[in-house]
Design a protein around this motif. Sequence first.
Motif, mmCIF file in Angstrom:
data_model
loop_
_atom_site.group_PDB
_atom_site.id
_atom_site.type_symbol
_atom_site.label_atom_id
_atom_site.label_comp_id
_atom_site.label_asym_id
_atom_site.label_seq_id
_atom_site.Cartn_x
_atom_site.Cartn_y
_atom_site.Cartn_z
ATOM 1 N N SER A 39 0.803 -1.181 -0.066
ATOM 2 C CA SER A 39 -0.027 -0.077 -0.181
ATOM 3 C C SER A 39 0.983 1.378 -0.086
ATOM 4 O O SER A 39 0.395 2.265 -0.637
ATOM 5 N N VAL A 40 2.083 1.239 0.669
ATOM 6 C CA VAL A 40 3.106 2.314 0.562
ATOM 7 C C VAL A 40 3.299 2.318 -0.824
ATOM 8 O O VAL A 40 3.437 3.731 -1.157
ATOM 9 N N LEU A 43 0.567 3.804 -3.035
ATOM 10 C CA LEU A 43 0.205 5.229 -2.662
ATOM 11 C C LEU A 43 1.674 6.136 -3.286
ATOM 12 O O LEU A 43 1.140 7.095 -3.795
ATOM 13 N N SER A 44 2.639 5.662 -3.129
ATOM 14 C CA SER A 44 3.794 6.544 -3.393
ATOM 15 C C SER A 44 3.692 6.855 -4.927
ATOM 16 O O SER A 44 4.030 7.836 -5.280
ATOM 17 N N GLU A 46 1.021 6.311 -6.852
ATOM 18 C CA GLU A 46 -0.153 7.483 -7.382
ATOM 19 C C GLU A 46 0.266 8.838 -6.961
ATOM 20 O O GLU A 46 0.023 9.971 -7.736
ATOM 21 N N LEU A 47 0.802 9.093 -5.912
ATOM 22 C CA LEU A 47 1.251 10.508 -5.354
ATOM 23 C C LEU A 47 2.366 10.827 -6.592
ATOM 24 O O LEU A 47 2.118 12.040 -6.862
ATOM 25 N N GLU B 37 4.494 2.281 10.125
ATOM 26 C CA GLU B 37 4.178 2.035 8.750
ATOM 27 C C GLU B 37 2.622 2.723 8.657
ATOM 28 O O GLU B 37 2.400 3.588 7.659
ATOM 29 N N VAL B 41 1.650 5.622 5.820
ATOM 30 C CA VAL B 41 0.477 5.673 4.851
ATOM 31 C C VAL B 41 -0.532 6.678 5.073
ATOM 32 O O VAL B 41 -0.966 7.031 4.122
ATOM 33 N N LEU B 44 0.746 9.681 3.532
ATOM 34 C CA LEU B 44 0.803 9.751 2.025
ATOM 35 C C LEU B 44 -0.732 9.846 1.278
ATOM 36 O O LEU B 44 -0.895 10.484 0.269
ATOM 37 N N LEU B 48 -1.538 12.624 -1.247
ATOM 38 C CA LEU B 48 -2.270 12.504 -2.513
ATOM 39 C C LEU B 48 -3.620 13.455 -2.642
ATOM 40 O O LEU B 48 -3.713 13.867 -3.690
ATOM 41 N N GLU B 51 -2.571 16.973 -3.461
ATOM 42 C CA GLU B 51 -2.319 16.996 -4.922
ATOM 43 C C GLU B 51 -3.501 16.980 -5.791
ATOM 44 O O GLU B 51 -3.478 17.513 -6.548
#
Lengths: 240, 231
Positions: A39-40, A43-44, A46-47, B37, B41, B44, B48, B51
């Motif tokens: 998921s990281v 997400l990274s 997508e970012l 972790e 998340v 992020l 996101l 953005e």
Amino acid sequence: MRNAKGALFVVFLLFGMVITMQFRTVLLAQQQNASGQTSVQTLSLELEQAKNEGIKLLEELQKLEKEKDEIMRQISNDGNPVLNELLNKRYELSVINGLTDVKGSGVVITLNDAPARNEMDPSQLIIHDMDIVQILNALRTAGAQAIAINDERIIATSKHFCAGPTILINRTRYPVPYVIKAIGDPEELYNALEECEAVIILKIYNIQVDIRKESEIVIPRYKTYGNIEDMISGLEVVEK
Amino acid sequence: MKFFREAALTVVCLVLGIIIAMQYRSVKVNNSLAVYEQQRVNDLITDLLREQENNKQLQKRIDELQKDLDNLRTGTNSENETIQELKKENEQLEILAGLKTVKGKGIIVTLESMDNTPIDDYSILTVLNELRAADVQALAVNEERIIATSEVRRAGSYMVVNGRKLLPPYVIKAIADPDKLENSLTVMAGVVDMLNYWNVKVDIKKDDNIIIPAVRNDGTVLRYDLLSPVD
């Protein structure tokens, strides 16, 4: 003798249980790690995509703004002095508002976190938002006319705050190093930084601080994402 | 025989002890890793969303500009309309630059020293920074409009803002959503708590009719003579 056997039994029972538990935790941890990792990663990714798209959109926006300016210039050159005057006024106001790229002489200060050392509180090894605020204030006091952090133009309402090891400036998050550029009298700006309490303290904590005078610094415009209207939506003009 | 049995028991107990200690540690490490972790998340996701919102606004603005351009090219807009549009745009830019006295909803924050030590510029800067983080649209300290180049510097027992001496108490006016502004200051262990700890009394008042004066336009505050354009 019977006691010894009993004790042995209990010990092995425990032993077995512990080994099973250990096995299960390790397995579980691996699973969790794997899902967290993905998921990281997604997400990274997508970012990253959203950021790249943003850069493209911003470029397009600036291209269109330029085009509009040129067309208006043409119309005014065709003999409309009123239009011409308004365009000049708009340009001047854009400069004041930090909405144009500018260049000039000044200073560049680069800050980077100190290398980690065990015996110190880690919060003292990183740069905090108030350090930045004090540095900006010192630059303003010394007459800085344009300031940017990591090429994000600082305007009157610019936010810059710390979010963990990164800093949010205007609407974008940046990791270290932080590069602060300021246009003004290089000598005065340099001295102001050398005397700035925050800079002195950062140096004591071994934060990497580099201050340079430069004869030509380019500071980009403030990136307006939406309308100017949104930035002044709560303000009603009071005629005097 | 008895000796061997006891030795075996000792070894087994020893191993058991070591394993239990290891187990305990690995659980602890795993937990802290999981927390880290999760935070990553969350960060992020916030980034996101921000953005994506930025991009949405950019696209909206691009569409508007495209329409403007089409109108200009085809000559749909008369010169008069263009002039009106420019006038409106210039007025907005003047408001943004702090060249107009403005009115709006917001909060008034008064800082007063509870002992005899003068209030430090750091206190005022902290408040201003928090208000900016809460999307403030106009700021003033003792009627001095805060613009991009405004400094806040303590000199003895008074404060210098925009090159002008200000005497305590310091009254900070801010226009934006009053609740959001107030919350940004009153959160637990936030600015208000910190200032109280420094013996600074903080008074926050919400107001629907805050008036923030324009910046002095006598050439001493708004300076841009050292900025040259980039082609």
